[in-house]
Motif scaffolding. Structure first.
Motif, PDB file in Angstrom:
ATOM      1  N   TYR A  73     -14.210  18.755  17.385  1.00 24.23           N
ATOM      2  CA  TYR A  73     -14.654  19.709  18.575  1.00 24.23           C
ATOM      3  C   TYR A  73     -14.863  21.014  18.373  1.00 24.23           C
ATOM      4  CZ  TYR A  73     -14.680  16.023  22.302  1.00 24.23           C
ATOM      5  OH  TYR A  73     -14.918  14.722  22.999  1.00 24.23           O
TER       6      TYR A  73
ATOM      7  N   ASP B 117     -12.463  11.304  29.825  1.00 24.11           N
ATOM      8  CA  ASP B 117     -11.377  12.369  28.949  1.00 24.11           C
ATOM      9  C   ASP B 117     -10.383  12.705  29.709  1.00 24.11           C
ATOM     10  OD1 ASP B 117     -12.086  13.467  26.230  1.00 24.11           O
ATOM     11  OD2 ASP B 117     -11.908  15.322  27.133  1.00 24.11           O
TER      12      ASP B 117
ATOM     13  N   PHE C 215      -3.258  11.364  25.034  1.00 25.34           N
ATOM     14  CA  PHE C 215      -3.275  12.542  23.970  1.00 25.34           C
ATOM     15  C   PHE C 215      -2.025  13.380  24.035  1.00 25.34           C
ATOM     16  CE2 PHE C 215      -6.275  13.122  20.078  1.00 25.34           C
ATOM     17  CZ  PHE C 215      -6.403  11.920  20.157  1.00 25.34           C
TER      18      PHE C 215
ATOM     19  N   LEU D 137      -2.401  21.165  26.556  1.00 25.67           N
ATOM     20  CA  LEU D 137      -3.277  20.106  27.042  1.00 25.67           C
ATOM     21  C   LEU D 137      -2.988  19.988  28.610  1.00 25.67           C
ATOM     22  CD1 LEU D 137      -2.753  17.534  24.093  1.00 25.67           C
ATOM     23  CD2 LEU D 137      -4.818  18.252  25.632  1.00 25.67           C
TER      24      LEU D 137
ATOM     25  N   THR E  65       0.981  22.690  21.966  1.00 26.19           N
ATOM     26  CA  THR E  65      -0.130  21.853  22.148  1.00 26.19           C
ATOM     27  C   THR E  65      -0.029  20.981  23.492  1.00 26.19           C
ATOM     28  OG1 THR E  65      -0.632  21.990  19.734  1.00 26.19           O
ATOM     29  CG2 THR E  65      -1.850  20.427  21.046  1.00 26.19           C
TER      30      THR E  65
ATOM     31  N   TYR F 250     -18.227  10.857  31.127  1.00 18.92           N
ATOM     32  CA  TYR F 250     -17.229  11.305  29.892  1.00 18.92           C
ATOM     33  C   TYR F 250     -15.973  11.890  30.324  1.00 18.92           C
ATOM     34  CZ  TYR F 250     -16.136  14.723  26.379  1.00 18.92           C
ATOM     35  OH  TYR F 250     -15.454  15.460  25.567  1.00 18.92           O
TER      36      TYR F 250
ATOM     37  N   PHE G  15     -16.453   6.727  21.176  1.00 23.27           N
ATOM     38  CA  PHE G  15     -15.900   7.382  22.797  1.00 23.27           C
ATOM     39  C   PHE G  15     -17.277   8.175  23.273  1.00 23.27           C
ATOM     40  CE2 PHE G  15     -14.101  10.439  25.579  1.00 23.27           C
ATOM     41  CZ  PHE G  15     -13.009   9.650  26.049  1.00 23.27           C
TER      42      PHE G  15
ATOM     43  N   TYR H 281      -8.846   4.085  21.173  1.00 22.15           N
ATOM     44  CA  TYR H 281      -8.584   5.139  20.605  1.00 22.15           C
ATOM     45  C   TYR H 281      -7.363   5.806  20.923  1.00 22.15           C
ATOM     46  CZ  TYR H 281      -9.779   9.931  18.829  1.00 22.15           C
ATOM     47  OH  TYR H 281      -9.681  11.201  18.083  1.00 22.15           O
TER      48      TYR H 281
ATOM     49  N   GLU I  29      -6.125  22.237  29.651  1.00 18.84           N
ATOM     50  CA  GLU I  29      -7.228  21.610  29.178  1.00 18.84           C
ATOM     51  C   GLU I  29      -7.519  20.612  30.337  1.00 18.84           C
ATOM     52  OE1 GLU I  29      -7.589  20.599  25.151  1.00 18.84           O
ATOM     53  OE2 GLU I  29      -9.569  19.549  25.398  1.00 18.84           O
TER      54      GLU I  29
ATOM     55  N   TRP J 210       0.922  14.051  21.333  1.00 19.81           N
ATOM     56  CA  TRP J 210       1.475  15.330  21.073  1.00 19.81           C
ATOM     57  C   TRP J 210       2.985  15.600  21.228  1.00 19.81           C
ATOM     58  CZ3 TRP J 210      -0.093  18.695  17.493  1.00 19.81           C
ATOM     59  CH2 TRP J 210      -1.272  18.695  17.264  1.00 19.81           C
TER      60      TRP J 210
ATOM     61  N   GLU K  62     -13.791   8.018  17.670  1.00 22.77           N
ATOM     62  CA  GLU K  62     -14.251   9.148  18.199  1.00 22.77           C
ATOM     63  C   GLU K  62     -16.076   8.864  18.580  1.00 22.77           C
ATOM     64  OE1 GLU K  62     -13.803  12.187  19.861  1.00 22.77           O
ATOM     65  OE2 GLU K  62     -11.992  12.691  19.328  1.00 22.77           O
TER      66      GLU K  62
ATOM     67  N   PHE L 111      -7.985  10.026  28.743  1.00 22.49           N
ATOM     68  CA  PHE L 111      -8.029  10.420  27.353  1.00 22.49           C
ATOM     69  C   PHE L 111      -6.589  11.405  26.999  1.00 22.49           C
ATOM     70  CE2 PHE L 111      -8.878  12.950  23.686  1.00 22.49           C
ATOM     71  CZ  PHE L 111      -9.056  11.829  22.600  1.00 22.49           C
ATOM     72  N   LEU L 112      -6.924  12.527  27.861  1.00 28.27           N
ATOM     73  CA  LEU L 112      -5.821  13.726  27.753  1.00 28.27           C
ATOM     74  C   LEU L 112      -4.463  13.329  28.006  1.00 28.27           C
ATOM     75  CD1 LEU L 112      -8.168  16.700  28.611  1.00 28.27           C
ATOM     76  CD2 LEU L 112      -7.561  15.756  26.299  1.00 28.27           C
TER      77      LEU L 112
ATOM     78  N   TYR M 151      -9.956  28.549  21.013  1.00 29.36           N
ATOM     79  CA  TYR M 151      -9.958  27.485  20.456  1.00 29.36           C
ATOM     80  C   TYR M 151     -10.129  27.264  18.991  1.00 29.36           C
ATOM     81  CZ  TYR M 151     -10.427  22.297  19.541  1.00 29.36           C
ATOM     82  OH  TYR M 151     -10.474  21.193  19.194  1.00 29.36           O
TER      83      TYR M 151
ATOM     84  N   VAL N 255      -9.232  17.196  16.993  1.00 29.14           N
ATOM     85  CA  VAL N 255      -9.131  18.630  17.112  1.00 29.14           C
ATOM     86  C   VAL N 255     -10.228  19.290  16.303  1.00 29.14           C
ATOM     87  CG1 VAL N 255      -7.618  20.693  16.667  1.00 29.14           C
ATOM     88  CG2 VAL N 255      -6.500  18.434  17.165  1.00 29.14           C
TER      89      VAL N 255
HETATM   90  C1  LIG Z   1     -12.801  11.902  23.356  1.00 27.71           C
HETATM   91  C2  LIG Z   1     -12.221  13.689  22.852  1.00 27.71           C
HETATM   92  N1  LIG Z   1     -11.953  13.935  21.572  1.00 27.71           N
HETATM   93  C3  LIG Z   1     -11.411  15.202  21.156  1.00 27.71           C
HETATM   94  C4  LIG Z   1     -11.237  15.794  22.391  1.00 27.71           C
HETATM   95  C5  LIG Z   1     -10.595  17.271  22.009  1.00 27.71           C
HETATM   96  N2  LIG Z   1      -9.160  17.484  22.317  1.00 27.71           N
HETATM   97  C6  LIG Z   1      -8.476  16.445  22.735  1.00 27.71           C
HETATM   98  S1  LIG Z   1      -6.704  16.705  22.731  1.00 27.71           S
HETATM   99  C7  LIG Z   1      -7.206  18.575  22.318  1.00 27.71           C
HETATM  100  C8  LIG Z   1      -6.216  19.473  21.869  1.00 27.71           C
HETATM  101  C9  LIG Z   1      -5.392  19.355  20.835  1.00 27.71           C
HETATM  102  O1  LIG Z   1      -5.240  17.966  20.465  1.00 27.71           O
HETATM  103  C10 LIG Z   1      -8.479  18.675  22.175  1.00 27.71           C
HETATM  104  C11 LIG Z   1      -9.278  19.802  21.607  1.00 27.71           C
HETATM  105  C12 LIG Z   1     -11.370  15.777  23.548  1.00 27.71           C
HETATM  106  N3  LIG Z   1     -11.075  16.334  24.836  1.00 27.71           N
HETATM  107  N4  LIG Z   1     -11.862  14.264  23.914  1.00 27.71           N
END
Ligand SMILES: Cc1ncc(C[n+]2csc(CCO)c2C)c(N)n1
Length: 224
Positions: free
Chosen positions: A143, A48, A55, A82, A78, A44, A217, A116, A86, A59, A214, A51-52, A171, A140
């Motif tokens: 989580y 992830d 993401f 990230l 953000t 995962y 995922f 996603y 993160e 943003w 989600e 994924f980030l 957070y 956001v």
């Molecule tokens: C699958 C998945 N879903 C949500 C998050 C949580 N998350 C992703 S980006 C971010 C910061 C603001 O968008 C946060 C908290 C993750 N890590 N992985």
């Protein structure tokens, strides 16, 4: 129950079934009682990381789609959080488990992951900031809710670090700020009575779809 603003509460209630499947998924319950296999968690985390990356791009698109200085500030903060925090956290956890940064970066992207992140980016490309934010809300706030609940209910220390990150003051404060940003963005573009507008249903559909993605995922996380 969390207090992350008016729009989020309405969107969540309109997608109650998928929201429950997401925030109470077997993967989440496995972190709660410590039965989630480490292999699944690391799989995962690798996904992830990919994924980030996407993401962060989404943003960054929110900066592009902003109409006020306040919106630009929130979105750019953000992006920075990230990339500089993160993603670094993932690199650190994976390195401690013997997964190098090069290996992490080379992770083949699973299709659940691709579906996603590209769904979210497409919402932003083809729409305005509201369409993009509606697709970002489940990630956001979900989580945030999961972190708070697991922090109170966890019966194992195995995933305490992960739980503490999302249950923590920093957070949780970010979730409250995001809720305010969302409410203000809606009021600015649609009006204070935004839930009565024709656009509202479509935004709720986007929220629901992102929530379902989600769920997929987490399910992917269980099948390394
Ligand atoms: C699958 C998945 N879903 C949500 C998050 C949580 N998350 C992703 S980006 C971010 C910061 C603001 O968008 C946060 C908290 C993750 N890590 N992985």
């Amino acid at each position: 129950m969390s207090n992350y603003g008016k729009a989020f509460a309405l969107m969540r209630d309109a997608a109650a079934g998928p929201w429950r499947d997401y925030t109470r998924h077997a993967f989440v319950e496995g972190m709660k009682d410590g039965t989630l296999p480490r292999e699944a968690f690391l799989h995962y985390l690798r996904q992830d990381y990919v994924f980030l990356i996407h993401f962060s791009r989404a943003w960054a698109l929110a900066v592009v789609k902003s109409e006020t200085h306040e919106e630009m500030l929130a979105a750019s903060r953000t992006v920075n959080g990230l990339i500089s925090e993160e993603m670094k956290l993932h690199i650190g956890i994976c390195e401690a488990e013997g997964i190098s940064q090069a290996e992490l970066f080379a992770t083949p992207e699973r299709h659940e992951n691709l579906a996603y992140t590209r769904f979210v980016l497409e919402a932003g490309y083809s729409g305005d900031l509201l369409d993009l934010l509606a697709a970002l809300v489940p990630c956001v706030m979900g989580y945030g809710e999961i972190g708070t609940r697991l922090s109170a209910e966890a019966t194992s220390e195995a995933y305490r670090g992960w739980i503490d990150t999302y249950a923590g003051e920093d957070y949780q404060g970010a979730c409250v700020a995001f809720g305010e940003l969302l409410d203000q963005a809606l009021t600015r573009r649609i009006g204070a009575d935004f839930q009565g507008s024709p656009r509202w249903d479509r935004l709720c559909q986007t929220f629901r779809k992102a929530t379902e993605l989600e769920v997929d995922f987490w399910q992917m996380g269980l099948t390394p």
